[in-house]
Scaffold this active site. Structure first.
Site, PDB file in Angstrom:
ATOM      1  N   ASP A  54      -7.066   4.370  -4.486  1.00  0.00           N
ATOM      2  CA  ASP A  54      -7.725   4.249  -3.181  1.00  0.00           C
ATOM      3  C   ASP A  54      -8.334   5.636  -2.944  1.00  0.00           C
ATOM      4  OD1 ASP A  54      -7.801   2.211  -0.726  1.00  0.00           O
ATOM      5  OD2 ASP A  54      -7.534   4.189   0.147  1.00  0.00           O
ATOM      6  N   LYS A  78       0.859  -1.185   0.000  1.00  0.00           N
ATOM      7  CA  LYS A  78       0.000   0.000   0.000  1.00  0.00           C
ATOM      8  C   LYS A  78       0.892   1.230   0.000  1.00  0.00           C
ATOM      9  CE  LYS A  78      -4.416   1.081   0.213  1.00  0.00           C
ATOM     10  NZ  LYS A  78      -5.586   0.275  -0.200  1.00  0.00           N
TER      11      LYS A  78
HETATM   12  P1  NDP Z   1     -12.969   7.989  -2.904  1.00  0.00           P
HETATM   13  O1  NDP Z   1     -11.870   8.938  -2.735  1.00  0.00           O
HETATM   14  O2  NDP Z   1     -13.538   7.754  -4.246  1.00  0.00           O
HETATM   15  O3  NDP Z   1     -14.185   8.327  -1.931  1.00  0.00           O
HETATM   16  C1  NDP Z   1     -14.006   8.392  -0.560  1.00  0.00           C
HETATM   17  C2  NDP Z   1     -15.323   8.798   0.063  1.00  0.00           C
HETATM   18  O4  NDP Z   1     -15.232   8.631   1.464  1.00  0.00           O
HETATM   19  C3  NDP Z   1     -15.654  10.254  -0.184  1.00  0.00           C
HETATM   20  O5  NDP Z   1     -17.038  10.422  -0.214  1.00  0.00           O
HETATM   21  C4  NDP Z   1     -15.046  10.917   1.043  1.00  0.00           C
HETATM   22  O6  NDP Z   1     -15.618  12.162   1.366  1.00  0.00           O
HETATM   23  C5  NDP Z   1     -15.334   9.910   2.101  1.00  0.00           C
HETATM   24  N1  NDP Z   1     -14.321  10.048   3.149  1.00  0.00           N
HETATM   25  C6  NDP Z   1     -12.989   9.894   3.031  1.00  0.00           C
HETATM   26  N2  NDP Z   1     -12.364  10.161   4.167  1.00  0.00           N
HETATM   27  C7  NDP Z   1     -13.323  10.473   5.033  1.00  0.00           C
HETATM   28  C8  NDP Z   1     -13.301  10.827   6.393  1.00  0.00           C
HETATM   29  N3  NDP Z   1     -12.148  10.920   7.089  1.00  0.00           N
HETATM   30  N4  NDP Z   1     -14.486  11.050   6.993  1.00  0.00           N
HETATM   31  C9  NDP Z   1     -15.651  10.949   6.297  1.00  0.00           C
HETATM   32  N5  NDP Z   1     -15.715  10.632   4.991  1.00  0.00           N
HETATM   33  C10 NDP Z   1     -14.571  10.390   4.381  1.00  0.00           C
HETATM   34  O7  NDP Z   1     -12.410   6.606  -2.295  1.00  0.00           O
HETATM   35  P2  NDP Z   1     -12.923   5.128  -2.523  1.00  0.00           P
HETATM   36  O8  NDP Z   1     -14.377   5.090  -2.733  1.00  0.00           O
HETATM   37  O9  NDP Z   1     -12.033   4.493  -3.529  1.00  0.00           O
HETATM   38  O10 NDP Z   1     -12.546   4.465  -1.116  1.00  0.00           O
HETATM   39  C11 NDP Z   1     -13.484   4.377  -0.051  1.00  0.00           C
HETATM   40  C12 NDP Z   1     -13.031   3.275   0.900  1.00  0.00           C
HETATM   41  O11 NDP Z   1     -12.987   2.020   0.189  1.00  0.00           O
HETATM   42  C13 NDP Z   1     -11.642   3.441   1.504  1.00  0.00           C
HETATM   43  O12 NDP Z   1     -11.640   2.887   2.798  1.00  0.00           O
HETATM   44  C14 NDP Z   1     -10.768   2.580   0.605  1.00  0.00           C
HETATM   45  O13 NDP Z   1      -9.598   2.162   1.268  1.00  0.00           O
HETATM   46  C15 NDP Z   1     -11.708   1.431   0.336  1.00  0.00           C
HETATM   47  N6  NDP Z   1     -11.426   0.620  -0.844  1.00  0.00           N
HETATM   48  C16 NDP Z   1     -11.311   1.159  -2.067  1.00  0.00           C
HETATM   49  C17 NDP Z   1     -11.074   0.355  -3.173  1.00  0.00           C
HETATM   50  C18 NDP Z   1     -11.027   0.899  -4.545  1.00  0.00           C
HETATM   51  O14 NDP Z   1     -10.915   0.100  -5.481  1.00  0.00           O
HETATM   52  N7  NDP Z   1     -11.124   2.193  -4.774  1.00  0.00           N
HETATM   53  C19 NDP Z   1     -10.890  -1.090  -3.032  1.00  0.00           C
HETATM   54  C20 NDP Z   1     -11.103  -1.582  -1.698  1.00  0.00           C
HETATM   55  C21 NDP Z   1     -11.335  -0.738  -0.655  1.00  0.00           C
HETATM   56  P3  NDP Z   1     -14.818  13.529   1.077  1.00  0.00           P
HETATM   57  O15 NDP Z   1     -14.944  13.762  -0.386  1.00  0.00           O
HETATM   58  O16 NDP Z   1     -15.495  14.551   1.913  1.00  0.00           O
HETATM   59  O17 NDP Z   1     -13.397  13.282   1.511  1.00  0.00           O
HETATM   60  O1  2IT Z   2      -7.943  -1.415  -0.721  1.00  0.00           O
HETATM   61  C1  2IT Z   2      -7.882  -1.921  -1.855  1.00  0.00           C
HETATM   62  O2  2IT Z   2      -8.002  -3.130  -2.039  1.00  0.00           O
HETATM   63  C2  2IT Z   2      -7.674  -1.019  -2.989  1.00  0.00           C
HETATM   64  N1  2IT Z   2      -7.614   0.188  -2.803  1.00  0.00           N
HETATM   65  C3  2IT Z   2      -7.511  -1.574  -4.371  1.00  0.00           C
HETATM   66  C4  2IT Z   2      -6.111  -2.063  -4.596  1.00  0.00           C
HETATM   67  C5  2IT Z   2      -5.775  -2.480  -5.991  1.00  0.00           C
HETATM   68  O3  2IT Z   2      -4.591  -2.794  -6.195  1.00  0.00           O
HETATM   69  O4  2IT Z   2      -6.630  -2.505  -6.867  1.00  0.00           O
END
Ligand code: NDP
Ligand code: 2IT
Length: 443
Positions: free
Chosen positions: A165, A125
């Site tokens: 992420d 990561k």
């Molecule tokens: P994005 O950046 O697309 O979206 C994040 C969302 O979460 C936004 O709405 C953001 O709001 C909100 N957010 C982030 N930080 C905070 C906080 N401290 N308090 C409240 N709201 C918050 O990210 P993703 O959708 O990609 O990721 C969301 C989660 O999913 C994370 O935990 C990530 O690690 C996990 N994840 C993502 C994957 C991926 O493929 N993208 C895969 C597996 C897990 P704001 O705009 O106000 O910051």
């Molecule tokens: O938390 C996760 O699994 C991710 N942000 C996706 C990682 C990836 O390599 O696609």
């Protein structure tokens, strides 16, 4: 003191300022205790001590110039945690809260999640404390180029393959890919989540959210239930939240909320997903705007999304966004299932409330593995220089999520912890990595 407790005590003493890493390690090590205690060769090989120590941690300076001509300096990270079963694989997070402890917790989780996918990917990561909010496209590009100017020497299609992420999506991956190619001259699958015109895979954008819903649907099906007709509360309004909402809606559920770090929307008629896609991904606006177009919906500043009555809750924002009181509120309101789209969104106390309250609880390592699984499918396509169709990738993703559900269910039952999918997923993920590490000697 037993082996597991000794390793945890040492880990906390050695890494004092990393509470999220302590939390992730405590959850995993406590649940795999029955496997560890059944085989003394693990302790002899110091397997746990090696598992909790990253193979490599890289921290670097990221200088860039903002639109006003001022020099800005951020900190970059890449933690290469474990390569026992494949090249390091895991996302990059750009958020002001990023520090070494956050990246280590995420990298540690990634080891077991990646193992659960059944695909040959190790755990890693990275990221930066850079805040993309309010930055111009040019500023984001200059930051990404500077970040990659250091990162490129540590990664490669067969060594370490980053992806997105929080704060890192298609735009950022594109800028980083361009800079990697420019520096190395290599056109290779060094990043996943790329644009479709330069090696990206269909379904990668949707994969985490869709995969989450596929897994939860299977978990419900196993108990004679489904998403159809259910009310769903989702937190977050980013990549994972929006595509989870889309798939849940396609399966006949009604999604009534989204949230961001400022507040949450409650739309009792069902959220307008296309509107939120445009708001968050094109206009990069705030959720507070939602009620300007949807006058029947409510917008509330601050936290509180878990107080909305629902059948299914899908936390898709960030770590520790759902605490004990939130879990109690969900249980009191009749919630039957929780699926973690975000990484470690529930506190240890909240998980306890769900397990004791009989809520079907799909932990992050299993529930959000669809993103990285589809990243691994992108790597396969890049290696064979082919692109598969949407339906082909989607079918593979669905198959992987159903298999993960089966594994977490079977392993939980095998160790006498029926329906404790936290234990089931951790044990299933651990076993494969442990076997590979034992076979590869003391490295
Ligand atoms: P994005 O950046 O697309 O979206 C994040 C969302 O979460 C936004 O709405 C953001 O709001 C909100 N957010 C982030 N930080 C905070 C906080 N401290 N308090 C409240 N709201 C918050 O990210 P993703 O959708 O990609 O990721 C969301 C989660 O999913 C994370 O935990 C990530 O690690 C996990 N994840 C993502 C994957 C991926 O493929 N993208 C895969 C597996 C897990 P704001 O705009 O106000 O910051
Ligand atoms: O938390 C996760 O699994 C991710 N942000 C996706 C990682 C990836 O390599 O696609």
């Amino acid at each position: 003191m037993g082996y597991v407790d000794r390793v945890l005590t040492e880990l906390i003493a050695k890494n004092p300022a990393q509470p999220e890493f302590h939390q992730a390690a405590t959850e995993v090590l406590n649940t795999i205790k029955p496997v560890i205690e059944a085989d003394s060769s693990y302790e002899k090989a110091a397997l746990l001590e090696r598992l909790v120590e990253p193979e490599r941690q890289i921290m670097f300076r990221v200088p860039w110039i903002d639109d006003n001509g001022n020099v800005q300096v951020n900190r970059g990270f890449r933690v290469q945690f474990n390569s026992a079963i494949g090249p390091y694989k895991g996302g990059l997070r750009f958020h002001p809260s990023v520090n070494l402890g956050i990246i280590k917790f995420l990298g540690f989780e990634q080891i077991f999640k990646n193992s659960l996918t059944g695909l040959p990917i190790g755990g890693g990561k990275g990221g930066s404390d850079f805040d993309p909010k309010g930055k111009s496209d040019n500023e984001v590009m200059r930051f990404c180029q500077s970040f990659m100017t250091e990162l490129y020497r540590h990664i490669g299609a067969d060594t370490d393959v980053p992806a997105g992420d929080i704060g890192v999506g298609g735009r950022e991956v594109g800028y980083m890919y361009g800079q990697y190619k420019r520096i190395t001259g290599l056109y290779e699958g060094v990043l996943t989540g790329k644009g479709l015109t330069f090696g990206g895979s269909l379904v990668r954008t949707e994969a985490t959210g869709y995969g989450l819903v596929y897994l939860v649907e299977q978990m419900l099906n196993d108990k004679g239930m489904s998403f159809k007709g259910k009310t769903v509360v989702i937190s977050g309004a980013g990549n994972v939240a929006v595509y989870a909402a889309e798939k849940a809606t396609q399966l006949g559920a009604k999604v009534v909320s989204f949230s961001d770090s400022n507040g949450y929307v409650y739309d009792k008629d069902g959220v307008d997903i296309e509107y939120v896609k445009d708001l968050k991904f094109v206009r990069r606006g705030r959720l507070a705007e939602y009620t300007q177009k949807h006058s029947n919906a409510e917008y509330h500043e601050g936290k509180g999304v878990w107080n909305i009555k629902c059948d299914i809750a899908l936390p898709c924002a960030t770590q520790n966004e759902l605490n004990e009181a939130d879990a109690k509120a969900l249980v009191a309101n009749g919630c039957i299932a929780v699926g973690e789209g975000a990484n470690m969104p529930s506190t240890l106390e909240a998980i306890d409330v769900f397990l004791k309250g009989g809520v079907l609880f799909a932990p992050a390592k299993a529930a959000n593995a669809g993103g990285v699984a589809t990243s691994a499918l992108e790597m396969s396509q890049n290696s064979e220089r082919l692109s598969w169709t949407f339906d082909e990738v989607d079918a593979k993703l669905k198959g992987i999520m159903i298999n993960i559900c089966k594994e977490m269910t079977e392993q939980a039952a095998l160790y006498g912890m029926k329906d404790n999918f936290v234990a089931g997923a951790n044990i299933a993920g651990f076993k494969k990595v442990a076997e590979a590490m034992m076979a590869q000697g003391i490295v």
